[in-house]
Design an enzyme around this catalytic site. Structure first.
Site, PDB file in Angstrom:
ATOM      1  N   HIS A 160       0.826  -1.202   0.000  1.00 51.61           N
ATOM      2  CA  HIS A 160       0.000   0.000   0.000  1.00 51.61           C
ATOM      3  C   HIS A 160       0.867   1.261   0.000  1.00 51.61           C
ATOM      4  O   HIS A 160       0.607   2.202  -0.763  1.00 51.61           O
ATOM      5  CB  HIS A 160      -0.923   0.002   1.219  1.00 51.61           C
ATOM      6  CG  HIS A 160      -2.081  -0.941   1.109  1.00 51.61           C
ATOM      7  ND1 HIS A 160      -1.927  -2.307   1.114  1.00 51.61           N
ATOM      8  CD2 HIS A 160      -3.423  -0.709   0.987  1.00 51.61           C
ATOM      9  CE1 HIS A 160      -3.111  -2.884   1.009  1.00 51.61           C
ATOM     10  NE2 HIS A 160      -4.030  -1.945   0.933  1.00 51.61           N
ATOM     11  N   HIS A 209       0.938  -3.757   9.443  1.00 54.55           N
ATOM     12  CA  HIS A 209       2.329  -3.581   9.022  1.00 54.55           C
ATOM     13  C   HIS A 209       3.155  -3.032  10.179  1.00 54.55           C
ATOM     14  O   HIS A 209       2.637  -2.340  11.070  1.00 54.55           O
ATOM     15  CB  HIS A 209       2.439  -2.632   7.836  1.00 54.55           C
ATOM     16  CG  HIS A 209       2.217  -3.280   6.510  1.00 54.55           C
ATOM     17  ND1 HIS A 209       3.048  -4.254   6.007  1.00 54.55           N
ATOM     18  CD2 HIS A 209       1.255  -3.091   5.577  1.00 54.55           C
ATOM     19  CE1 HIS A 209       2.613  -4.638   4.818  1.00 54.55           C
ATOM     20  NE2 HIS A 209       1.523  -3.960   4.540  1.00 54.55           N
TER      21      HIS A 209
END
Length: 297
Positions: A160, A209
């Site tokens: 992302h 993450h």
């Protein structure tokens, strides 16, 4: 009769299709290559007996500690309302959204007769996607245990963050090139920068993450962004076509395409924001790469 040129003079005559400066430049490049090879061989022979794992272990531990602290801070401020907000932000860099945005941008570029914009855009996106997939396979890093929802891929690097840097960065660059007033350029730059940063922050807030994953994604995405900009500039230098202002109909069609893409984004974000089993409480222990760090004493 033709005048004979002395041998000493002919030695420095330029070759056909080149100049004396280009000849010496070519020899200089060869010298640089030889120097780099010799330097690499010297470094390899000097360091081949070094224990690389022990050499880089302090850095790995520092990164793990940094990741643990960032995760702990964001977990303490996690709430259901902010989870929904950051889910809407993170959807902006989902691969479905990036493909939709890229297709919409490509159609608009075609309508505006800016075909040289399309190839660099897709090189930037595809290159980032391949790099992200390769990085996840190579590093094989597990996701954080405090993730809001489960992901099917590995953690490093953040796809992302990489896609946000590559795609939105490229669009911001094009808008900066077309903007004429300085205040518009400042607004475009600030909005684009905040969008890219908030995508990375959303990945951290949702717990999918580590901080180092996001930073690594930004770095790889920046490399592909620079590559796309270089290709963009090369293509536009060769393009000799005269730029024309698009008609009113083309502007209306472009606005319709953008609205359709925004509707698709809203539908996808509403669908993704309904995340079951949301965990908002902080974890007492975080495990990073076989390194356990207590977050609470």
């Amino acid at each position: 009769s033709a005048k004979r040129v002395p041998t000493a003079t002919r030695r420095f005559e330029p070759r056909r299709g080149g100049t004396t400066r280009s000849i010496f430049a070519e020899r200089g490049k060869n010298t640089k290559v030889i120097f780099i090879v010799l330097l690499w061989l010297y470094g390899y022979n000097s360091c081949k007996d070094m224990d690389y794992l022990n050499y880089f272990l302090p850095t790995v531990k520092n990164i793990s500690i940094m990741d643990a602290k960032a995760e702990n801070i964001l977990q303490t401020v996690r709430s259901f309302e902010w989870v929904k907000i950051f889910t809407w932000i993170t959807v902006l860099a989902e691969w479905q959204m990036i493909m939709g945005f890229a297709l919409t941008a490509s159609l608009i570029f075609l309508l505006w007769k800016k075909k040289t914009y399309i190839i660099p855009l897709w090189i930037t996106i595809v290159g980032s996607g391949i790099s992200s997939l390769a990085g996840k396979i190579i590093f094989h890093r597990a996701r954080p245990e405090s993730a809001i929802y489960a992901e099917n891929t590995f953690s490093f690097p953040s796809a992302h963050s990489m896609m946000a840097m590559a795609f939105f960065g490229f669009i911001v660059y094009i808008l900066l090139k077309r903007a004429k007033k300085r205040k518009y350029k400042i607004i475009i730059f600030c909005v684009g920068l905040m969008l890219i940063l908030f995508v990375g922050l959303s990945r951290l807030y949702l717990g999918v993450h580590f901080l180092s994953d996001v930073l690594g994604g930004y770095l790889f995405g920046l490399l592909w962004l620079v590559a796309g900009i270089v290709i963009f500039e090369r293509l536009n230098l060769r393009d000799k076509s005269v730029s024309h202002s698009p008609s009113r109909m083309i502007k209306i069609i472009s606005c319709i395409l953008i609205v359709i893409q925004l509707i698709f984004y809203a539908y996808f974000a509403i669908k993704e924001s309904a995340v079951p089993n949301t965990r908002t409480e902080p974890a007492e222990l975080a495990i990073f790469d076989n390194l356990a760090i207590k977050l609470y004493s």
